[in-house]
Design a protein around this motif. Sequence first.
Motif: not given
Lengths: 570, 429
Positions: B1-6, B8-10, B15-19
């Motif tokens: 779960m933590n891995n998924n969070l990480f 998604n975070y990255i 991607n998100g930050s780029k936009v």
Amino acid sequence: MKKRSKWQTIGTVLGETNINEFFFSLKNYQAKKGDIVATETNVPDGNGKIISVTVWGKIMSIDCSNEWFPRQAAQELANEDIDIRDTILPTTRDELICKVSILGYTKNNEDKLKLLPLVYPVKPAASVDYPNSNDVEKLLISDLNSKHPIYIGSLLARESVEIKIDADNLVSRHVLITGMSGSGKTVMVRRIISELMQKMFPMLIYDIHGDYLGFVQKNKQMFPNNKVKLFYPNLSIKSEDKEIIYTLIEKLGKPLTEPQNDYLNSLINKVKYEESSLIKYINKLITQSKDYIKDRNSKTKGASSGMGHIKAATMFVVNRSLGQVVKKLVSMEQTNFRHRKKMANLKFEQLPDAGTEPEKIISKGQLSILYLKGYETLPASAIVSILSESLFKHRQEVEEEIPPFLTIIEEAHNFIPSRTENKDNLPSVETIRKLITEGRKFGTGLMIVSQRPARLDETIVSQCNSHISFRIKNQKDQKFVRDTSETFDAEDTKQLPALANGQGVISGQVVNFSLPVQIKFDEQLLNTDIGNENFISTVEKWDDKETVKLRKKFAKDFSSISESNQRRPH
Amino acid sequence: MNNNLFLNYINSAINGSKVVQANFLNVLDKVSKTVIKICNHENLIINLDYTPSTSWPTYKNKTVAFVDGGLDKTPMPSSAPLTIRAGSYIVNKAANEQLFKVNNSKIVDLFDPDNELYDFIDDDSFEDMMLNKKKDAARIICEAATLVNHIQSGKKYDFCFLHGPIQAILTPFTQQGFPPFTQLATEDFIPFINGKKDKERKKRRMTPEDRHFIKVYLECIKFIKKSPFPIYGVVETAVSAAYTKNLLYNFKNKGHISSKDYKETIDTINKYRITDSNLFEIILKRNQALKPIEIQKQFYGNKLIQRSMWDEVIEQYPKIFMGYVKATDNQSPIRIETLNYPKNLIKDFGYILCVSRLLPNYGYLAGLAVVDRFVKISNFMSKASRNYRSTHLLKQAINNKDQNTVSLALKILSKKNRAWINRPTKRRK
């Protein structure tokens, strides 16, 4: 001592202190590196009381910073050629932080200053004072309990503070003086000699360069009660020192093989030594050897001399080697003679026999200078060894024919080289090792002077209880001084490369604590005959001798003759 | 779960930050291009001459005062100590003058009903927030009073520079319940208010309204406006877009842009939190400046920032003139504020540039950096003060001999933010 109120306050102790050092903020221009400062603190006296004491310290370093002058401003000033005095940048907010090495404390209620080790830290925020010169002088001499203090100069940071060192320790416990050429070693030695002459203390100097001939010139004028004798070496040895010939041949002549050494040995045994000149004796050996060679080549094949078993070639080699030695010794004698001749107004005497007439070399109020200029290391070492050994024996004897004396060895690395120099077999090394270890008992102190301390014999240096060091740039030498002197302050050794002429650091048993000093320069003791090695002026005034002029004149004619000669040789 | 969070975070960062960031840069680029056009049209950008090796010798005989205030806000639950000092670095190298002077200082405990700075008002609502405002108001008034001192001294200054805005935003101090200064403090800050003679001064007792920050500060500002020498407030980082907004407002008033375009642009600036620093960082080159424009500091456009009972007084505040100077490529331009339009704009801004270039990387007036260090309340002072106050509290508690009081005192003294170090952990072996 209740004098602190009269002293000028120059700063405030910073927050963290210990018993070895403290830092303080200094008022602008109120003290210098090397200055002695004082502060007040309370210490437990061990009997349940708290006493107020004066803590003494020496300024080891001063750091200056102007926090309000940023580095980037400096960059702009430099790049744009701006004068800071035109800008709004502050130039008056320098913060001066001094590091003080604590020397000890003295009790406030005692008139006599006795420096005790500090056992409780100084008070942060206490004021730091600049003691009067007289009080500093008293402190510097206090612990030595010296009966015979001698004046050598002033505290480097404070001209008004006179520095005196303890003469008793100086003449008995051996001193090492180091420093680059021209840094002030000789000035220091001259100063000490002047003072000891006033005390009529006998001294012997091995002078290679003639640095001390000024004493001879100014003898009557400056030291009317003293005798100053100037000697040149007499290459004579005692029969028991005959062995030195082997070393001379080994070093000055051709190295000998075992059979050749055997031959030399039998030669020396056969030829009686008459304690005259060494050169005469070697010449006698050569003559005798020639006789043996003749006999060896005769019909009897050496039967009459008993040398028939030795090859003629072996004899020739030994003969040649002895010839070389004589040639070199004669050449050195002549060089020394030429130098002496230049100083015709000085009276040189041949060195008396130290075995039979030691009083002519060492006597109360006499300064003896043995002028060794022109002699190579080995013969000079032999001379130093024989003379020192002989004088030392007189001090060892019950009769004590001569008084205690101080021997000054200039350019000591020539006489007592380090083992790493591979000159361990110099005769002077063993003699001086013996002198320095036993000399204290018999009042034969040594002053060793050298510009290359790292090249000195470690055993001998370790026996020197006081060190005086002048400017030293060579890193090996700096390290050597640091490592061998236990009394040198680490901060003091840092400043060795930056010392100016006549400035030195003195430490050990002749002073209370390590001190940077400015040595008093006795200008009148310079030898005016030797001059200042001003070779450019010499060349400017140079005029060829007549013979040289003639040679030059005819050289062209002869050269044109040889150029015209085109015939093949027959 | 933590891995998924990480992951998604990255992913979001990539991607998100780029936009989001591309959009921000796009908006900033467009706004700046428009502002450049307006600046050019209004002829606001000026090139300053930077020839320090020839300029400095001529500046050498100028008498300049750099002013700043220092504040210690030692946080203590049991008391509210406040130490303020405002000081000056006065320099005239030709006259060999380098003077560091503390002009105003105050050491009080704001919880003390008899403190000499503020009247005591027993109001525990928003205590912390009010305390900070009181401290800020005290600093602002001390700095302004220092400028008043310099004017009153009669000394012939060529320039005076204040570290900070020439006129502070008043909104925080309009809150109901903000206490007035004491009579003593007010007379100290504005000594000219009751005339020069001591006898006259004693006759008039000022009302709490007269002693309120908004009024006292107004008196200072009016006095400063009449200064015979130029006084500039210099702000290191502009967090607002006051210059841009006023520029657009003036442009709209002239009819060069429509009300709709104006409103939408202002909305965009607000929404994207675009500041003057962002914009002029792009627009100005090194050694360039923006001419000052007139700004009603307490208003955006024609609207008061926040309405209060002090509106009438606030409206009496004079407009200021705001410009920018860019001294270095490494930092944003600095904001220059003054109450009067500079008589010798090019010369004055040229001087500001020269003094700022003495810190070529930081690009800020070196004299203000100096006075900032001078007036700063050093750590050793605040630390010592805190220690004494803590000791005092504890002694009082112990003297009380009540265990609960001692315990309370200890808790007060050890009151800290929740810290990871206090979290429960497994016992260490």
